[in-house]
Write an enzyme that holds these catalytic residues in place. Structure first.
Site, mmCIF file in Angstrom:
data_model
loop_
_atom_site.group_PDB
_atom_site.id
_atom_site.type_symbol
_atom_site.label_atom_id
_atom_site.label_comp_id
_atom_site.label_asym_id
_atom_site.label_seq_id
_atom_site.Cartn_x
_atom_site.Cartn_y
_atom_site.Cartn_z
ATOM 1 C CG HIS A 118 80.217 55.639 40.931
ATOM 2 N ND1 HIS A 118 80.825 55.678 39.697
ATOM 3 C CD2 HIS A 118 81.230 55.720 41.834
ATOM 4 C CE1 HIS A 118 82.127 55.798 39.836
ATOM 5 N NE2 HIS A 118 82.417 55.810 41.123
ATOM 6 C CE LYS A 160 92.443 60.960 40.901
ATOM 7 N NZ LYS A 160 91.209 60.241 41.286
ATOM 8 N NE ARG A 183 85.901 50.253 44.374
ATOM 9 C CZ ARG A 183 86.502 51.104 43.584
ATOM 10 N NH1 ARG A 183 86.307 51.035 42.294
ATOM 11 N NH2 ARG A 183 87.307 52.013 44.058
ATOM 12 C CB SER A 222 85.723 55.338 36.936
ATOM 13 O OG SER A 222 84.567 55.607 37.659
HETATM 14 P P1 ADP Z 1 87.654 58.847 43.782
HETATM 15 O O1 ADP Z 1 88.639 59.299 42.739
HETATM 16 O O2 ADP Z 1 87.270 59.914 44.755
HETATM 17 O O3 ADP Z 1 87.981 57.541 44.456
HETATM 18 P P2 ADP Z 1 85.606 57.438 42.302
HETATM 19 O O4 ADP Z 1 84.642 58.029 41.334
HETATM 20 O O5 ADP Z 1 86.556 56.416 41.788
HETATM 21 O O6 ADP Z 1 86.315 58.672 42.954
HETATM 22 O O7 ADP Z 1 84.807 56.780 43.510
HETATM 23 C C1 ADP Z 1 83.934 57.543 44.302
HETATM 24 C C2 ADP Z 1 83.475 56.680 45.464
HETATM 25 O O8 ADP Z 1 82.696 55.609 44.960
HETATM 26 C C3 ADP Z 1 84.615 56.034 46.257
HETATM 27 O O9 ADP Z 1 84.233 55.996 47.616
HETATM 28 C C4 ADP Z 1 84.701 54.637 45.700
HETATM 29 O O10 ADP Z 1 85.207 53.710 46.659
HETATM 30 C C5 ADP Z 1 83.233 54.372 45.413
HETATM 31 N N1 ADP Z 1 83.054 53.378 44.365
HETATM 32 C C6 ADP Z 1 83.628 53.332 43.145
HETATM 33 N N2 ADP Z 1 83.240 52.225 42.455
HETATM 34 C C7 ADP Z 1 82.402 51.549 43.282
HETATM 35 C C8 ADP Z 1 81.681 50.304 43.189
HETATM 36 N N3 ADP Z 1 81.786 49.514 42.119
HETATM 37 N N4 ADP Z 1 80.932 49.933 44.244
HETATM 38 C C9 ADP Z 1 80.858 50.714 45.336
HETATM 39 N N5 ADP Z 1 81.523 51.873 45.514
HETATM 40 C C10 ADP Z 1 82.281 52.291 44.500
#
Ligand code: ADP
Length: 159
Positions: free
Chosen positions: A17, A41, A90, A129
């Site tokens: 992120h 969630k 990703r 995450s």
């Molecule tokens: P959500 O529950 O909305 O998917 P996340 O916190 O998991 O929330 O992810 C938020 C955004 O960040 C999403 O667009 C996800 O694809 C992106 N994201 C998560 N991990 C990575 C990573 N390692 N590299 C790039 N983008 C990421």
């Protein structure tokens, strides 16, 4: 002024992120990092904890604002007067869900909300995450996945 909203759960924020936020802050005048308060969630960290962790890790970026929102992204974006949403990609597995969300938001906003995608840095393409939560839950080493301040919060949670 070109502003963009980077919405997500950030439960917790990872280096993946942070890489996206860093690149967005170079390319947009203002970046809202917006933590979705989603009551469907059950998160590990409260919204307040997630906002605090994000504020801490983005404190050196002066064009990044961290806040939370609830309800529809299109309503939040309208309130902020922002027309662009940023999401990270990703792998192919992200693509279908992300495309579906982007198209839905475009349709329900009457075509006014655009979604742009940034591809992950190769170094973080495996990182999520949920992986961090699972490894940390069983006291595995997640120091390569999250900054020290987040590591401390994870340790406090799973002590
Ligand atoms: P959500 O529950 O909305 O998917 P996340 O916190 O998991 O929330 O992810 C938020 C955004 O960040 C999403 O667009 C996800 O694809 C992106 N994201 C998560 N991990 C990575 C990573 N390692 N590299 C790039 N983008 C990421």
């Amino acid at each position: 002024m070109a502003s963009i909203i980077y919405p997500g759960s950030f439960d917790p924020v990872t280096f993946g992120h942070i890489d996206i936020i860093k690149r967005a802050s170079r390319n947009y005048d203002l970046v809202y990092v917006s933590v979705l308060d989603n009551n469907q969630k059950t998160p590990l960290f409260t919204v307040e904890e997630r906002v605090k962790m994000l504020q801490d890790v983005t404190k050196d970026f002066d064009n990044v604002i961290v806040e939370s929102f609830s309800g529809l992204l299109i309503d939040y974006a309208k309130k902020k007067k922002v027309h662009m949403v940023l999401r990270g990609l990703r792998a192919l597995t992200d693509f279908e869900y992300e495309l579906h969300m982007a198209q839905t938001n475009s349709i329900i906003s009457g075509g006014t909300l655009e979604t742009v995608f940034m591809s992950t840095d190769m170094e973080y393409s495996y990182l999520s995450s949920s992986t961090v939560r699972e490894v940390a839950r069983y006291h595995g080493d997640v120091s390569k996945f999250v900054p020290d301040s987040v590591l401390k919060c994870l340790n406090d949670k799973f002590r």
